[in-house]
Design a protein around this motif. Structure first.
Motif, short mmCIF file in Angstrom:
data_model
loop_
_atom_site.label_atom_id
_atom_site.label_comp_id
_atom_site.label_asym_id
_atom_site.label_seq_id
_atom_site.Cartn_x
_atom_site.Cartn_y
_atom_site.Cartn_z
N SER A 143 2.18 -31.46 38.42
CA SER A 143 2.51 -30.03 38.43
C SER A 143 3.90 -29.83 38.99
CB SER A 143 1.50 -29.25 39.29
OG SER A 143 1.73 -29.49 40.67
N THR A 145 4.29 -27.48 41.34
CA THR A 145 4.06 -26.79 42.62
C THR A 145 3.24 -27.64 43.59
OG1 THR A 145 2.13 -25.69 41.62
CG2 THR A 145 4.22 -24.48 41.62
N LYS A 155 -6.35 -21.89 37.77
CA LYS A 155 -5.07 -22.28 37.19
C LYS A 155 -5.28 -22.75 35.75
CE LYS A 155 -2.83 -22.11 41.23
NZ LYS A 155 -3.93 -21.95 42.20
N GLY A 193 6.15 -23.87 31.69
CA GLY A 193 5.32 -23.01 32.52
C GLY A 193 4.11 -22.44 31.81
N ASP A 196 -0.19 -24.77 34.36
CA ASP A 196 0.17 -24.98 35.77
C ASP A 196 0.17 -26.45 36.16
OD1 ASP A 196 0.34 -22.16 36.65
OD2 ASP A 196 -1.78 -22.14 36.08
#
Length: 287
Positions: A143, A145, A155, A193, A196
């Motif tokens: 990911s 993040t 997600k 994007g 996720d």
């Protein structure tokens, strides 16, 4: 798991396997091994589909398998070449049908062995002879993040068709779980994007990012999650061969053991930037 589609670790159901048996494997190539009259094979009683050859079904899934013209290199490709030398065989590679054709090709005896990061699983014990483990292969959440396997609910998560965990994740995440047909599409959506995170082989993701990085992307090995039983343990990679050719299967086991003991497997893993400790996977197990 390369710039052409590289489907991730496969888990074919019995029904899928039966349906794939009819796939043609016409596109074959070959690479020279130690097949000469003065070569003494490690196993004189070894039987292969074509005398003097070891036929391999494979697809592009770096760093495990890297297709180059009519040859396959990468971790498994290099290891298979070493096995072929021990057995005085020429390696012939079949790539028709991609990942989905590998296991069916082994079952239908169109090839001697399969290659491409295939894990030892309980279901596969019923359809192929699974070699002793080559090395372990942790799976990972990829990911931008830093998500872990505990952060996925709610997600949008992606995975490539046929992965071991797809059914479990689909039941858990519902319409937040999306299945892709190839690596290029799934990594493109991660970069843009549209998802996720994705679930992939840790080694494959890290290797991919060397040449095609995604800004901010992290690769976090999965940890046990009650919703995904397949995350409970680390998978072991094997070479599948036909169930009724135990002579070949056992020869592979002994050759792999020898190549581990003499340091060849360690050298191959280091060549592709993989921690050589994964080359000591322990006793055989199944997911």
């Amino acid at each position: 798991m390369s710039r052409i589609p590289r489907p991730l670790v496969r888990a074919l159901s019995a029904g899928t396997v039966a349906g794939m048996l009819a796939m043609s494997l016409a596109a074959c190539g070959g690479s020279e091994a130690a097949s000469s009259s003065d070569c003494t094979p490690a196993h004189a009683d070894l039987k292969t589909i074509t005398q003097g050859e070891l036929t391999v079904a494979s697809y592009d899934y770096a760093p495990a398998t890297i297709l180059s013209g009519e040859n396959v290199t990468g971790m498994e490709g290099d290891l298979i070449a070493e096995i072929a030398k021990l057995e005085c065989l020429k390696v012939t590679v079949s790539t028709s049908g991609g990942a989905g054709a590998v296991i069916p090709s082994v079952q239908s005896k169109r090839v001697d062995i399969g290659s491409g990061n295939w894990l030892r699983t309980k279901e596969r014990t019923k359809i192929v002879y699974m070699s002793t483990p080559l090395w372990s292969d942790p799976q990972a959440i990829v990911s931008k993040t830093g998500l872990t396997s505990d952060d996925l609910e709610g997600k949008m998560i992606g995975s490539v068709a046929g992965n071991l965990w797809n059914d479990s994740m689909s039941k858990w995440l519902g319409d937040k779980f999306k299945i892709y047909q190839d690596d290029e599409s799934i990594y493109s959506d991660l970069k843009a994007g549209r998802i996720d995170a994705l679930v992939a082989s840790s080694a494959s993701a890290k290797y991919r990012f060397k040449d095609a990085p995604i800004e901010g992307a992290t690769v976090v090995d999965v940890k046990p999650n009650a919703n995904v039983p397949q995350f409970a343990s680390v998978g072991q990679v094997m070479l599948p061969s036909a169930l009724d050719n135990a002579t070949l299967g056992k020869a592979l086991d002994e050759d792999i053991k020898k190549l581990r003991e003499n340091g060849t497997i360690k050298t191959i893993l280091e060549k592709y930037g993989i921690d050589p400790s994964v080359g000591e996977p322990g006793a055989p197990s199944e997911l």
